[in-house]
Design an enzyme around this catalytic site. Sequence first.
Site, PDB file in Angstrom:
ATOM      1  CE  LYS B  12     -26.248   5.835 -34.454  1.00  0.00           C
ATOM      2  NZ  LYS B  12     -27.404   6.005 -35.367  1.00  0.00           N
ATOM      3  CB  THR B  57     -29.838   4.606 -32.562  1.00  0.00           C
ATOM      4  OG1 THR B  57     -29.923   4.999 -33.933  1.00  0.00           O
ATOM      5  CG2 THR B  57     -30.835   3.481 -32.284  1.00  0.00           C
ATOM      6  NE  ARG B 168      -0.906 -29.658 -29.837  1.00  0.00           N
ATOM      7  CZ  ARG B 168      -2.227 -29.651 -29.822  1.00  0.00           C
ATOM      8  NH1 ARG B 168      -2.906 -29.964 -30.915  1.00  0.00           N
ATOM      9  NH2 ARG B 168      -2.893 -29.353 -28.712  1.00  0.00           N
ATOM     10  CD  GLN B 210      -9.747 -29.614 -25.460  1.00  0.00           C
ATOM     11  OE1 GLN B 210      -8.567 -29.522 -25.824  1.00  0.00           O
ATOM     12  NE2 GLN B 210     -10.663 -30.222 -26.195  1.00  0.00           N
ATOM     13  CG  HIS B 238      -5.157 -26.654 -36.595  1.00  0.00           C
ATOM     14  ND1 HIS B 238      -5.105 -27.311 -35.388  1.00  0.00           N
ATOM     15  CD2 HIS B 238      -6.466 -26.496 -36.871  1.00  0.00           C
ATOM     16  CE1 HIS B 238      -6.354 -27.550 -34.973  1.00  0.00           C
ATOM     17  NE2 HIS B 238      -7.197 -27.059 -35.848  1.00  0.00           N
TER      18      HIS B 238
END
Lengths: 275, 275, 275, 275
Positions: B12, B57, B168, B210, B238
């Site tokens: 469930k 469930t 940036r 990264q 972005h």
Amino acid sequence: MASALTWNRYGKSGIRLVKVRRAGDPHEVVDLTVDVALEGAFDNVYTDGDNRACLATDTMKNTVYAFARVEPIDHAETFAVKLAEHFSEKPGVSLVRIAIDEHPWTRLQAHAFARAGEEVWTTAVSYKDDKAEVVSGLRGLVVLKTTDSAFSGFPRDRFTTLPETRDRILATSITAAWTYAEGFDDYAKRAAIRTAMIDTFASHKSESVQQTLYAMGEAALAACSGVTDVRLSLPNRHHLLVDLSPFGLDNPNEIFVATDQPYGLIEARITRALG
Amino acid sequence: MASALTWNRYGKSGIRLVKVRRAGDPHEVVDLTVDVALEGAFDNVYTDGDNRACLATDTMKNTVYAFARVEPIDHAETFAVKLAEHFSEKPGVSLVRIAIDEHPWTRLQAHAFARAGEEVWTTAVSYKDDKAEVVSGLRGLVVLKTTDSAFSGFPRDRFTTLPETRDRILATSITAAWTYAEGFDDYAKRAAIRTAMIDTFASHKSESVQQTLYAMGEAALAACSGVTDVRLSLPNRHHLLVDLSPFGLDNPNEIFVATDQPYGLIEARITRALG
Amino acid sequence: MASALTWNRYGKSGIRLVKVRRAGDPHEVVDLTVDVALEGAFDNVYTDGDNRACLATDTMKNTVYAFARVEPIDHAETFAVKLAEHFSEKPGVSLVRIAIDEHPWTRLQAHAFARAGEEVWTTAVSYKDDKAEVVSGLRGLVVLKTTDSAFSGFPRDRFTTLPETRDRILATSITAAWTYAEGFDDYAKRAAIRTAMIDTFASHKSESVQQTLYAMGEAALAACSGVTDVRLSLPNRHHLLVDLSPFGLDNPNEIFVATDQPYGLIEARITRALG
Amino acid sequence: MASALTWNRYGKSGIRLVKVRRAGDPHEVVDLTVDVALEGAFDNVYTDGDNRACLATDTMKNTVYAFARVEPIDHAETFAVKLAEHFSEKPGVSLVRIAIDEHPWTRLQAHAFARAGEEVWTTAVSYKDDKAEVVSGLRGLVVLKTTDSAFSGFPRDRFTTLPETRDRILATSITAAWTYAEGFDDYAKRAAIRTAMIDTFASHKSESVQQTLYAMGEAALAACSGVTDVRLSLPNRHHLLVDLSPFGLDNPNEIFVATDQPYGLIEARITRALG
């Protein structure tokens, strides 16, 4: 058969604009979604395919970004008014509507921020005949109180099964919009208006969502003399008490199912009375 | 043709549970969405329509609400383990998975709260052979930094048009999941792990998403010795610099379009090294 | 403290690509959302901020659009394999994963189309050691049957309240993914596989969602000899019978509340047995 | 400070109702989401917490399910009018608004169905002074044409960069709402109105979204003499031509990026002229 164009509006929506102010330290971030819409003498665009008066919506988008470079955007309201003034001067335009969603960020450090949640601050400027009407507000402010909320004394008919209660959970997602008086421009008052509504929600001895809504509207008017009316929309996010008796357990107002559907929806406008 | 059932799981999902602790003052609110899933010897349910081993469930849902009444739910992790233990004793069950989303609320007053935003705290307990593996984490923590983020030195091929940049905007919605060592149960360490990741995001001199991801993973491991590994998933939200030169304006890293699609997606697992 | 990067993957997701084939008449439209992800020897990107091996995700996006111009995209699967082959040749790459959502359109006229609904056709290609594994499927195919669905004979414990039923509504949103045998490339078989699953859902005398799921998986395998296994995920979109007795009305399996939460979730993999 | 309640409305939204008609074979399914809202003399509920006139929204929900048992619901419109009549008789009520979203299903077999997509059929009944105004429509009907769409001849100012085009993709998600004349009740005309709008979209030689919108509105009026006006809202789902020239490739109107934001939004009302 004859038909007529009896109303029209067009524009650009969903212009996602982030401005970083780097002049000082710490940096500041302004995060807006801007909608531009025009009404006016554009009938030939619709009926004849004559685009000579049809300012491209792409041009509207470019204009927003260019203005964002030049304007400080200290308040979304003043930025919206500047944009509205600009577009109002275009041929044929009779009414400009600039709607802005502001997405607040919380400062983490001098140059880092976290999104403050789902709450969005709104402003909508209607510009006509050289005058701006400014309606500001918020939506997505989700609040909950665990006591001081009742609902009883309501009428019962053939289809009524709801038990009366003197103590329930009250939860809602506040949508509010308040109109500023003509000429008022102290838009920093948003914070006081918002706090007044939240405090009232939290402390109100509620007989109904309706009564709490009205008290919140009154509090908003009291918090800022420049506000002429407030519109509130409060969906009732029902928290249903779970019946645990089949399992040999009581449930002293403690375990709830939070539901999305269906939901009560309570709406009203509260207006400053002339005195 | 012959075919075989080679894996199965059922349960469930989306059990919406709110518990109000009223014993003390101020009240406390726990807001959870619980998923229960079982694996085991259920082949006959699938292949023969024989439901004798198929715990409904709906029963799982009832069980969650009943346990919520009895258990304190000080931490979602301990509640999940209790539920897992219960279901593991049902006939045929070989593995229980309890996944919980916790929706944090911020206190406004003694009995009133505001939703803290889109951030969700997660825990997933896998229970097998009388042992629980506990993986906790979060998702929807949206953060942004306005400087100290570069991306340069990457390879260029025929299809590369991206310019190099030393400054940036870096924005992401953090999803993190960390595994606790067997037997560790100081789940309050969540706060320190979360803070470590946020602080690292904010202060890291980033050469890439990264590299920042890896630093965040290391910081999480350093913040809690009971964590054996961390998995991070960072979508790159972005922010594109708007070209204002057609309008005779410069754009000194100030005006950006925030985009949803497409997005870079950076994922990794960082593991505590034995040593 | 020492830590290690034990897994990593990165790429570009949500690349929205529409290709219009205008060579013939009528026109044809292909509407895809493409995800590209790479695994490989990228540790230095994470640990040292050395981007020399880090193909920019922006380059991945450009590559997808350029390939879309050159490739016919008769099937999303062949397009995905072409992309995977290309990226597999980049330095350091050990595994390429291309996942594509295809959004089907229904033809209205020679040059006009309507979106066929929420159903999405999926394909995921994993490319490693010069070999492609192709898994295709669909999601968002919402189906409902008004009879021939039972759920009874399940075990009852202290927390069981669900009554047994021999006739209920069964509704679900089908997610299916099937693996093609190595070398098989008759991707037009999608239609037959899809039809087999739908027909089985519709005609099956169901003792449980589990049993119907298994029958659908068997039907998919029978419909295409090139499929080696099928994974199905069926959320049970519960339709609850409304108790109308407080209003003096019966409800002979006719009036239902459709609910979103909580929902049963049934998942399994059915594999072609060697014989 | 004095304030006044200048408008109020409350009700129950999101009532999810599925009715299965089993009398004949094949079965029929009606799938609705119903909103009920009342306006009237409810000021004391808001200002004094006096609930004696406040029909519980839970009662509204129950009423909808009970009426669903008794009424045939051949058309959502007639069901909405019946509900409106019922609620209009409650003390204090001056206006009832019933809004219904109908979710269409496509027949697979005698007792099995598939959701027909994202398109929703809408109806909104406003009931006041013993008269019903019925506005029906649809939303979420996503259409696209690959040719016969131009946008040129528009004015250029300092912020205009959009090139003129004589051949672009035109895609939109149609929202339409048409008002039926008082007393008209042939609600099966929905099909003809819908077809007329789709056919016009597909075949129109478009100089702008505006011009196509107007033609669609005229077609809707022509398709049903019982319609007095039509309101259309067409978001322009921009498909941007990808610049492939950096990769040495042309792009003869073939490869596009489908974007969500920003979007043009074109709205108008077309009214039958008296003649």
